[in-house]
Design a protein around this motif. Structure first.
Motif, PDB file in Angstrom:
ATOM      1  N   GLN A  15       0.855  -1.157  -0.096  1.00  0.00           N
ATOM      2  CA  GLN A  15      -0.075   0.086   0.034  1.00  0.00           C
ATOM      3  C   GLN A  15       0.830   1.415  -0.002  1.00  0.00           C
ATOM      4  O   GLN A  15       0.305   2.455   0.198  1.00  0.00           O
ATOM      5  CB  GLN A  15      -1.016  -0.024   1.046  1.00  0.00           C
ATOM      6  CG  GLN A  15      -1.901  -1.313   1.415  1.00  0.00           C
ATOM      7  CD  GLN A  15      -2.986  -1.078   1.956  1.00  0.00           C
ATOM      8  OE1 GLN A  15      -3.831   0.133   1.671  1.00  0.00           O
ATOM      9  NE2 GLN A  15      -3.545  -1.823   2.715  1.00  0.00           N
TER      10      GLN A  15
ATOM     11  N   SER B 249       2.238   3.041  -2.316  1.00  0.00           N
ATOM     12  CA  SER B 249       2.078   4.136  -3.231  1.00  0.00           C
ATOM     13  C   SER B 249       0.866   5.019  -3.155  1.00  0.00           C
ATOM     14  O   SER B 249       0.885   6.215  -3.327  1.00  0.00           O
ATOM     15  CB  SER B 249       1.995   3.433  -4.865  1.00  0.00           C
ATOM     16  OG  SER B 249       0.408   2.753  -4.722  1.00  0.00           O
ATOM     17  N   HIS B 250      -0.230   4.430  -2.452  1.00  0.00           N
ATOM     18  CA  HIS B 250      -1.470   5.215  -1.933  1.00  0.00           C
ATOM     19  C   HIS B 250      -1.517   5.735  -0.398  1.00  0.00           C
ATOM     20  O   HIS B 250      -2.505   6.019   0.016  1.00  0.00           O
ATOM     21  CB  HIS B 250      -2.474   4.861  -2.658  1.00  0.00           C
ATOM     22  CG  HIS B 250      -2.660   3.288  -2.120  1.00  0.00           C
ATOM     23  ND1 HIS B 250      -3.260   2.880  -0.783  1.00  0.00           N
ATOM     24  CD2 HIS B 250      -2.649   2.033  -2.803  1.00  0.00           C
ATOM     25  CE1 HIS B 250      -3.313   1.682  -0.716  1.00  0.00           C
ATOM     26  NE2 HIS B 250      -2.720   1.099  -2.023  1.00  0.00           N
TER      27      HIS B 250
ATOM     28  N   GLU C 210      -3.011   8.741   1.102  1.00  0.00           N
ATOM     29  CA  GLU C 210      -4.286   9.061   0.585  1.00  0.00           C
ATOM     30  C   GLU C 210      -5.434   8.250   1.302  1.00  0.00           C
ATOM     31  O   GLU C 210      -6.532   8.610   1.566  1.00  0.00           O
ATOM     32  CB  GLU C 210      -4.365   8.914  -0.952  1.00  0.00           C
ATOM     33  CG  GLU C 210      -3.522   9.982  -1.556  1.00  0.00           C
ATOM     34  CD  GLU C 210      -3.848  11.498  -1.341  1.00  0.00           C
ATOM     35  OE1 GLU C 210      -4.898  11.866  -0.955  1.00  0.00           O
ATOM     36  OE2 GLU C 210      -2.856  12.289  -1.051  1.00  0.00           O
TER      37      GLU C 210
ATOM     38  N   ARG D 218     -13.737   5.148  -1.894  1.00  0.00           N
ATOM     39  CA  ARG D 218     -12.604   4.242  -1.448  1.00  0.00           C
ATOM     40  C   ARG D 218     -13.025   3.256  -0.941  1.00  0.00           C
ATOM     41  O   ARG D 218     -12.859   2.166  -1.236  1.00  0.00           O
ATOM     42  CB  ARG D 218     -11.699   5.205  -0.621  1.00  0.00           C
ATOM     43  CG  ARG D 218     -11.143   6.481  -1.091  1.00  0.00           C
ATOM     44  CD  ARG D 218      -9.898   6.098  -2.181  1.00  0.00           C
ATOM     45  NE  ARG D 218      -9.172   7.388  -2.442  1.00  0.00           N
ATOM     46  CZ  ARG D 218      -8.371   7.695  -3.446  1.00  0.00           C
ATOM     47  NH1 ARG D 218      -8.468   6.433  -4.385  1.00  0.00           N
ATOM     48  NH2 ARG D 218      -7.834   8.743  -3.659  1.00  0.00           N
TER      49      ARG D 218
END
Length: 328
Positions: free
Chosen positions: A38, A40-41, A44, A99
């Motif tokens: 996780q 990379s994101h 966010e 999400r």
């Protein structure tokens, strides 16, 4: 604090190695941080569908520099491993709903029976949209907090008046070349001091007052009847929540309380009464299982303690990695 949450600085001191070097080595070599699925994101959103349960909490917290994150937690995990279901940057409902729907299977969302939350319209929108089968329960302590704030607002208004009156009397004494003699009450307080020193007793039940607080409350309520009336309303709401009977009877007690509030004419309390009727379902659902959002508040405290252990959040992504390693 979880027993597994040991700061790198503490380990460095214990083993006699440079903590900054140890931190870099852990971050870049010893851990799987760089290969984290996780990574990379992470700044966010983070989602862990495997931690879904039937009873959830949703709340917001600040990680660093006032930046808010919305956290969805599983109550059944009791603040231990498996607690975190999702962490989402910000409190914007549409983004968080997207999400959750994208990364958590529908069958898991439909299995949720209850979710506790505060009186935030954002949290309510997220819970309503994502967990259609779940009862939404407004946290009783957030509701009670509104009444305590209303009582304090009335006290503060009187205190400003007392300060202004004292200033005018001092000015008048100076202009007339006379000696200023402040009003001193039977317990030794001036009105300004009485109002300042009464702050904490107004958060407590009468049976929890000390002897000096009992004396001060008696003088306060006699001199300022509106404060006495507001305090009585706050205590009646607390008693209505503590009352144990059938759900319909308990809610009727709250409805009677809200109507009594309307009759007082207190603007701040009328706002609370309107909140009752606007969030009727969420507030009344409390009486089904008497659930609160205490689990979410407790987990927020764990995050704050975790942040304190590491002396703030310099790298948000790495902080979230460490947090989820322990609690997700």
């Amino acid at each position: 604090m979880d027993c597994n949450a040991v700061s790198i600085k503490s380990l460095g001191l214990y083993f006699g190695v440079n903590s900054d070097l140890f931190s870099r080595q852990y971050k870049n070599k010893l851990s799987d941080y760089r290969a984290w699925d996780q990574y990379s994101h992470a700044c966010e959103y983070l989602v862990f569908p495997q931690n879904m349960g039937k009873f959830l909490s949703i709340d917001e917290t600040s990680l660093s520099n006032g930046e808010l994150y919305t956290i969805l937690t599983n109550k059944s995990a009791s603040g231990k491993k498996g607690t975190i279901i999702g962490i989402f940057k910000g409190v914007e409902a549409y983004s968080i709903i997207s999400r959750i729907r994208e990364h958590i299977p529908k069958q898991l969302l439909r299995q949720v029976e209850e979710i506790t939350l505060d009186l935030s319209p954002t949290m309510n929108a997220i819970a309503k949209s994502c967990f259609a089968n779940a009862k939404r329960v407004a946290d009783r302590f957030h509701v009670q907090s509104l009444t305590y704030d209303a009582v304090q607002q009335i006290r503060i208004e009187y205190r400003w008046e007392a300060i202004e009156q004292e200033n005018n009397e001092i000015k008048h004494a100076r202009e007339t070349d006379s000696e200023y003699s402040p009003e001193i009450l039977s317990n030794g307080d001036s009105p300004k001091q009485l109002l300042a020193r009464s702050r904490y007793l107004l958060f407590k039940s009468p049976n929890a007052w000390t002897s000096s607080q009992k004396e001060r409350a008696s003088i306060l309520f006699q001199k300022y009847p509106k404060i006495a009336q507001a305090y009585e309303l706050a205590m009646e709401l607390k008693e209505a929540y503590n009352h144990r009977c059938q759900k319909e009877v308990d809610w009727l007690k709250l409805a009677h309380w809200a109507e009594k509030v309307r009759q007082t004419g207190f603007k701040s309390f009328n706002t609370i009464a309107n909140t009752f009727f606007n969030y009727y379902d969420n507030i009344s659902n409390y009486y089904t299982n008497r659930s609160t959002n205490a689990a979410a508040e407790s987990f927020n405290a764990k995050i704050k303690d975790f942040r304190r252990q590491f002396r703030g959040v310099v790298d948000v992504r790495f902080f979230l990695y460490r947090l989820t390693k322990i609690y997700a």
